[in-house]
Design an enzyme around this catalytic site. Structure first.
Site, PDB file in Angstrom:
ATOM      1  N   HIS A   1       0.812  -1.216   0.000  1.00 39.45           N
ATOM      2  CA  HIS A   1       0.000   0.000   0.000  1.00 39.45           C
ATOM      3  C   HIS A   1       0.847   1.269   0.000  1.00 39.45           C
ATOM      4  O   HIS A   1       0.347   2.349  -0.288  1.00 39.45           O
ATOM      5  CB  HIS A   1      -0.980   0.003   1.175  1.00 39.45           C
TER       6      HIS A   1
ATOM      7  N   ASP B   1      -0.057  -7.645   1.309  1.00 31.51           N
ATOM      8  CA  ASP B   1       0.345  -6.244   1.462  1.00 31.51           C
ATOM      9  C   ASP B   1       1.865  -6.112   1.520  1.00 31.51           C
ATOM     10  O   ASP B   1       2.426  -5.417   2.376  1.00 31.51           O
ATOM     11  CB  ASP B   1      -0.289  -5.623   2.706  1.00 31.51           C
TER      12      ASP B   1
ATOM     13  N   SER C   1       4.817   2.220   7.963  1.00 32.08           N
ATOM     14  CA  SER C   1       4.440   1.078   7.130  1.00 32.08           C
ATOM     15  C   SER C   1       5.615   0.598   6.291  1.00 32.08           C
ATOM     16  O   SER C   1       6.244   1.380   5.570  1.00 32.08           O
ATOM     17  CB  SER C   1       3.281   1.447   6.200  1.00 32.08           C
TER      18      SER C   1
END
Length: 298
Positions: free
Chosen positions: A145, A175, A250
């Site tokens: 993402h 992901d 992230s």
């Protein structure tokens, strides 16, 4: 940032110069001056000397002048001390331990120093995130993402250098995404551990660029080893930690006390304000590493 206001403290009272007592030397000099009570007796007339002596009044004036000089000097010294006392307080050096040599880093400080060179900040269009070097061939692992919809991104190394990178593959279900840079020699590969060896209560560090703050290190423990959460649109098990993770973390590594990567920081449970509340999730490295290997091979 709000200021702390003007400093306040007790009033300092100083006596006026005239309130100072005369020095002891001046008092002794005054006592030496002959003092008369009443009218002094008249002395019989004496023959005029060849060299007239100074009259008693002249001696009184001379002694008085000496007393005034001594008193003035004392007052001057006292005044100087008062002026000095009105200034800022002298600097006082507080006792401190000698600096420790840099080679003496231990515990989680040594862990952070070992892992930071492997962590990068990723800039992909208007989005941003983190990642870490996988090997000596220029491959970097991050979240899908973070780079979704981008083919060319920029990575910023721990020392501030910027490199162009290509997205060579993604796994949206997990992901995860792998990047590649041309200058592989500029990267320091991270050491991959085993998430299966984690236990609840183990110390861990989350490293990345939360809110664009490159090279941020936060500490916590493993809260759960197989928490079921929704990642990449699917329910997956993840490592839960209370190490502070925020947007921009992230794709960064979650490392154990030995500096081995045990997870890929991916998601957080947030309150209404959207900030960290001490519940973060990382993809276990035992599941992420085979996916990264498959993307690199293909």
């Amino acid at each position: 940032m709000r200021g702390l206001g003007s400093p306040r403290g007790p009033e300092f009272l100083t006596l006026p110069l005239g309130a100072r007592q005369e020095p002891a030397e001046a008092r002794r000099a005054v006592l030496q001056v002959p003092l008369f009570q009443g009218t002094p007796p008249q002395a019989p007339p004496a023959p005029a000397p060849k060299t007239p002596a100074a009259p008693p009044r002249g001696r009184l004036l001379l002694i008085a002048a000496l007393v005034a000089a001594v008193t003035g000097a004392g007052a001057g010294v006292a005044g100087a001390r008062l002026i000095e006392g009105a200034g800022p307080a002298p600097f006082v050096a507080l006792p401190r331990v000698p600096p420790a040599p840099s080679a003496s880093l231990t515990g989680m400080s040594a862990t952070a120093a070992r892992v930071l060179p492997s962590v990068v900040s990723i800039q992909a269009g208007r989005a941003g995130g983190s990642g870490f070097a996988l090997d000596g061939q220029g491959h970097i692992l991050t979240n899908a993402h973070v780079v979704r919809g981008e083919q060319e991104v920029t990575v910023v190394l721990n020392d501030g250098r910027r490199l162009n990178a290509r997205v060579i593959g993604e796994d949206d279900g997990e992901d995860l995404a792998v990047l590649e840079v041309d200058h592989s020699g500029d990267l320091t590969p991270a050491t991959l551990g085993r998430s299966s060896e984690l236990s609840v209560g183990d110390q861990v560090l989350a490293i990345g660029s939360p809110l664009g703050l490159t090279g941020t290190v936060t500490a916590g423990i493993v809260s759960a080893t197989d928490r079921e959460v929704r990642l990449g649109g699917y329910w997956r098990t993840a490592v839960q930690t209370d190490a502070s993770i925020n947007p921009g973390n992230s794709g960064g590594p979650l490392v154990n006390a030995r500096g081995e990567v045990v997870g890929v920081n991916t998601a957080i449970a947030a309150g209404r304000g959207g900030g960290n509340i001490g519940i973060g999730f990382a993809i276990p490295i035992d599941r992420a590493a085979p996916i990264a290997e498959r993307i690199i091979r293909n």
